[in-house]
Design a protein around this motif. Structure first.
Motif, PDB file in Angstrom:
ATOM      1  N   VAL A   1       0.905  -1.262   0.112  1.00  0.00           N
ATOM      2  CA  VAL A   1      -0.014  -0.089  -0.152  1.00  0.00           C
ATOM      3  C   VAL A   1       0.962   1.330   0.099  1.00  0.00           C
TER       4      VAL A   1
ATOM      5  N   LEU B   1      -5.767   5.067  -3.654  1.00  0.00           N
ATOM      6  CA  LEU B   1      -5.482   4.327  -2.624  1.00  0.00           C
ATOM      7  C   LEU B   1      -6.700   3.937  -1.871  1.00  0.00           C
TER       8      LEU B   1
ATOM      9  N   VAL C   1      -7.926   0.307  -1.255  1.00  0.00           N
ATOM     10  CA  VAL C   1      -8.091  -0.288  -0.005  1.00  0.00           C
ATOM     11  C   VAL C   1      -9.654  -0.972   0.085  1.00  0.00           C
TER      12      VAL C   1
END
Length: 237
Positions: free
Chosen positions: A148, A168, A172
């Motif tokens: 990540v 991101l 996620v």
């Protein structure tokens, strides 16, 4: 290679007084707690990345122009940042493993007050098959956080931090949805083959999965670094 090492040294000197003492204190607390069979050392994976957090702040702000004044190329700056992320995260994982080992073999928990001793004593006496899942959990956390952060670093270098954060969040969210779906299916007795891959029943299987997770994670970080250098090395600092 010399330029990369110079950048790493420059970054470490820049943050040495800001974060290193606090991370070192936290690591010492984790080790001491582990000697009393309290497994808070599993958080070392997260804490170690904080060593270079100020560097990430500089790299993604107007202060980034500071790097443009240094006699190094942008590619060296990028490689140094990815190296710092990889080394600190990997060091955090290794320290977590050490803390988990200390929890397992130490008997100092017996001198703790009765209630705390009862809680701490559950970990050294836990069956091996269950305790090894903590090592697997630590390796999985390392893999997830490392990928990540590396992805966010890549996107922030190629585009900007705002775009990286948006992408991101989507990444996620997709991962969380997939993980939830798989967990529900496994809980309902389906996907048994996948369960044996994700949670091997034997010790050898668990340690093999840990090794694979680490190898895949390091390979992914290297690939993301390579892509970043290719796409962003010509951009102005």
């Amino acid at each position: 290679m010399n330029d990369i090492m110079k950048m790493i040294r420059f970054d470490l000197i820049s943050v040495s007084r800001l974060t290193v003492p606090y991370v070192a204190i936290f690591a010492a607390i984790c080790i001491i707690a582990s000697l009393f069979s309290l497994p808070i050392g599993i958080f070392c994976i997260i804490s170690f990345i904080m060593i270079i957090a100020p560097v990430q702040g500089i790299n993604n702000s107007r202060c980034k122009r500071l790097y443009g004044m240094l006699p190094v190329g942008r590619s060296s700056v990028i490689k140094a940042l990815f190296t710092e992320i990889t080394v600190t995260m990997f060091a955090g994982e290794l320290l977590t493993f050490l803390c988990l080992l200390l929890v397992r073999i130490s008997s100092l928990y017996k001198i703790l007050p009765e209630k705390l001793s009862d809680i701490a004593g559950k970990f050294p006496t836990m069956p091996d098959s269950r305790y090894e899942k903590l090592y697997l959990l630590a390796a999985a956390a390392f893999a997830f956080i490392m990928i990540v952060i590396s992805f966010a670093q890549m996107r922030s270098e190629i585009r900007n931090m705002e775009a990286a954060i948006r992408e991101l969040i989507i990444l996620v969210a997709v991962f969380a949805a997939a993980a939830t779906f798989i967990s529900v299916m496994i809980y309902n007795g389906k996907l048994r083959a996948l369960k044996e891959i994700l949670l091997p029943p034997t010790s050898a299987g668990k340690w093999l999965l840990i090794a694979v997770l680490n190898a895949v994670t390091l390979a992914a970080a290297y690939l993301l670094c390579t892509v970043t250098v290719k796409k962003a090395s010509d951009k102005e600092l």
